[in-house]
Write a protein that holds these residues in place. Structure first.
Motif, short mmCIF file in Angstrom:
data_model
loop_
_atom_site.label_atom_id
_atom_site.label_comp_id
_atom_site.label_asym_id
_atom_site.label_seq_id
_atom_site.Cartn_x
_atom_site.Cartn_y
_atom_site.Cartn_z
N MET A 1 0.84 -1.18 0.00
CA MET A 1 0.00 0.00 0.00
C MET A 1 0.89 1.24 0.00
O MET A 1 1.90 1.30 0.69
CB MET A 1 -0.88 -0.03 1.26
N LEU A 2 0.48 2.24 -0.77
CA LEU A 2 1.19 3.51 -0.84
C LEU A 2 0.27 4.61 -0.32
O LEU A 2 -0.85 4.76 -0.81
CB LEU A 2 1.63 3.83 -2.27
N VAL A 3 0.73 5.36 0.68
CA VAL A 3 0.00 6.49 1.23
C VAL A 3 0.63 7.76 0.69
O VAL A 3 1.84 7.97 0.83
CB VAL A 3 0.05 6.49 2.78
N ILE A 4 -0.18 8.58 0.06
CA ILE A 4 0.30 9.84 -0.51
C ILE A 4 -0.22 11.00 0.34
O ILE A 4 -1.40 11.07 0.65
CB ILE A 4 -0.19 10.01 -1.95
N LEU A 5 0.70 11.90 0.71
CA LEU A 5 0.34 13.15 1.38
C LEU A 5 0.61 14.28 0.41
O LEU A 5 1.72 14.41 -0.10
CB LEU A 5 1.17 13.37 2.64
N SER A 6 -0.39 15.11 0.18
CA SER A 6 -0.24 16.28 -0.67
C SER A 6 -0.77 17.50 0.06
O SER A 6 -1.52 17.39 1.02
CB SER A 6 -1.02 16.12 -1.98
N GLY A 7 -0.39 18.66 -0.45
CA GLY A 7 -0.86 19.92 0.11
C GLY A 7 0.15 20.99 -0.25
O GLY A 7 1.25 20.70 -0.74
N SER A 8 -0.19 22.22 0.02
CA SER A 8 0.68 23.34 -0.32
C SER A 8 1.99 23.29 0.46
O SER A 8 2.06 22.71 1.55
CB SER A 8 -0.03 24.66 -0.01
N SER A 9 3.01 23.92 -0.08
CA SER A 9 4.29 24.05 0.62
C SER A 9 4.05 24.70 1.96
O SER A 9 3.35 25.71 2.05
CB SER A 9 5.25 24.92 -0.18
N GLY A 10 4.62 24.11 3.01
CA GLY A 10 4.50 24.68 4.34
C GLY A 10 3.33 24.14 5.15
O GLY A 10 3.18 24.50 6.31
N VAL A 11 2.54 23.22 4.58
CA VAL A 11 1.38 22.70 5.31
C VAL A 11 1.79 21.64 6.33
O VAL A 11 1.01 21.30 7.22
CB VAL A 11 0.30 22.17 4.34
N GLY A 12 3.02 21.14 6.25
CA GLY A 12 3.51 20.20 7.26
C GLY A 12 3.66 18.76 6.81
O GLY A 12 3.79 17.86 7.63
N LYS A 13 3.68 18.53 5.51
CA LYS A 13 3.74 17.15 4.99
C LYS A 13 4.96 16.38 5.52
O LYS A 13 4.81 15.28 6.04
CB LYS A 13 3.76 17.16 3.46
N ASN A 14 6.13 16.96 5.37
CA ASN A 14 7.34 16.23 5.78
C ASN A 14 7.45 16.09 7.30
O ASN A 14 7.92 15.06 7.79
CB ASN A 14 8.58 16.88 5.19
N THR A 15 6.98 17.07 8.04
CA THR A 15 6.96 16.95 9.50
C THR A 15 6.08 15.78 9.91
O THR A 15 6.46 14.95 10.74
CB THR A 15 6.44 18.26 10.14
N ARG A 128 3.98 29.77 8.40
CA ARG A 128 4.80 28.55 8.43
C ARG A 128 5.97 28.66 7.44
O ARG A 128 7.09 28.26 7.76
CB ARG A 128 3.95 27.33 8.10
N LEU A 129 5.69 29.18 6.25
CA LEU A 129 6.76 29.35 5.26
C LEU A 129 7.82 30.32 5.77
O LEU A 129 9.01 30.07 5.63
CB LEU A 129 6.18 29.82 3.92
N LYS A 130 7.39 31.42 6.34
CA LYS A 130 8.33 32.38 6.91
C LYS A 130 9.13 31.74 8.05
O LYS A 130 10.34 31.95 8.16
CB LYS A 130 7.60 33.62 7.45
N GLY A 131 8.45 30.95 8.87
CA GLY A 131 9.09 30.30 10.01
C GLY A 131 10.17 29.31 9.63
O GLY A 131 11.11 29.09 10.39
N ARG A 132 10.06 28.72 8.45
CA ARG A 132 11.11 27.78 8.02
C ARG A 132 12.16 28.47 7.16
O ARG A 132 13.03 27.82 6.59
CB ARG A 132 10.51 26.56 7.32
N GLY A 133 12.06 29.81 7.06
CA GLY A 133 13.08 30.57 6.34
C GLY A 133 12.92 30.55 4.83
O GLY A 133 13.88 30.82 4.10
N GLU A 134 11.72 30.25 4.36
CA GLU A 134 11.48 30.19 2.92
C GLU A 134 11.68 31.57 2.29
O GLU A 134 11.13 32.56 2.76
CB GLU A 134 10.05 29.70 2.65
N GLU A 135 12.49 31.61 1.24
CA GLU A 135 12.77 32.88 0.56
C GLU A 135 11.89 33.09 -0.66
O GLU A 135 11.80 34.20 -1.16
CB GLU A 135 14.25 32.93 0.16
N ARG A 136 11.25 32.05 -1.15
CA ARG A 136 10.45 32.13 -2.37
C ARG A 136 8.96 31.95 -2.06
O ARG A 136 8.27 31.16 -2.68
CB ARG A 136 10.93 31.07 -3.36
N ILE A 137 8.46 32.70 -1.10
CA ILE A 137 7.08 32.55 -0.64
C ILE A 137 6.09 32.79 -1.77
O ILE A 137 5.13 32.03 -1.93
CB ILE A 137 6.79 33.45 0.58
N GLU A 138 6.32 33.81 -2.58
CA GLU A 138 5.38 34.11 -3.67
C GLU A 138 5.30 32.95 -4.65
O GLU A 138 4.22 32.63 -5.15
CB GLU A 138 5.79 35.40 -4.41
N VAL A 139 6.45 32.33 -4.95
CA VAL A 139 6.48 31.19 -5.86
C VAL A 139 5.69 30.03 -5.26
O VAL A 139 4.90 29.37 -5.95
CB VAL A 139 7.94 30.76 -6.16
#
Length: 183
Positions: A1-15, A128-139
């Motif tokens: 079985m394969l479980v897929i997690l999707s969502g916008s950058s910064g939503v917490g998928k990898n955490t 969340r994006l700012k908190g992880r130091g993301e520099e390309r927030i608009e992208v």
């Protein structure tokens, strides 16, 4: 079985994936290949395999990928060789993948459980994006509306407002789905 997690950058998928991998010994990471730069603290294979653009394009040309997409200006994809190796182990696999890659992957692989993670709000996502130091927030935010619109194509949709609650809900989904596919 394969479980897929999707969502916008910064939503917490990898955490969330890292928490699940730490809590459930029968779950294993299905890495993603990418051409983006390695972030501080990332290791090859956890969750990404980093390759050059030329190597990725060679793999596309030689049909070595189950699926691939360009997201935020970088290639992301799933190598066929890794999928075949991982499925032989009879483990539950978990993968972070974008909404378009998910649509391609579910057409090619059986026994896939799709989970879409939403932020409580767009403002929370930006923080969340700012908190992880993301520099390309608009992208990162440029895909937000497209990704949110695709949530209806997923079997499960969860709001990741409280990390512990979200992790527990996903663990429950994994157990339920695994029990159903084992019957």
């Amino acid at each position: 079985m394969l479980v897929i997690l999707s969502g916008s950058s910064g939503v917490g998928k990898n955490t969330i994936i890292n928490r699940i991998l730490g809590d459930m010994n029968n779950v294993e990471l299905m890495p993603t290949m990418t051409t983006r730069e390695k972030r501080p603290g990332e290791e090859t294979g956890k969750p990404y395999i980093f390759v050059s653009k030329e190597e990725f394009e060679r793999m596309i040309e030689e049909d070595e990928l189950v699926e691939h997409q360009i997201v935020h200006g970088f290639y992301y994809g799933t190598p066929k060789k890794i999928v075949n190796e991982k499925f032989k182990g009879n483990k539950i696999l978990i993968k972070d993948i974008d909404v378009d890659g998910t649509q391609n992957l579910v057409k090619r692989i059986n026994n896939v459980v799709t989970i879409y993670l939403k932020p409580k709000s767009k403002e929370q996502l930006i923080e969340r994006l700012k908190g992880r130091g993301e520099e390309r927030i608009e992208v990162r935010l440029a895909r937000f509306e497209h990704e949110e619109a695709m949530a209806d194509t997923y079997k499960y949709v969860l709001v990741n407002d409280q990390l512990e609650e979200t992790v527990e809900k996903i663990k429950d989904i994994i157990i339920k789905e695994y029990d159903e596919c084992s019957i």
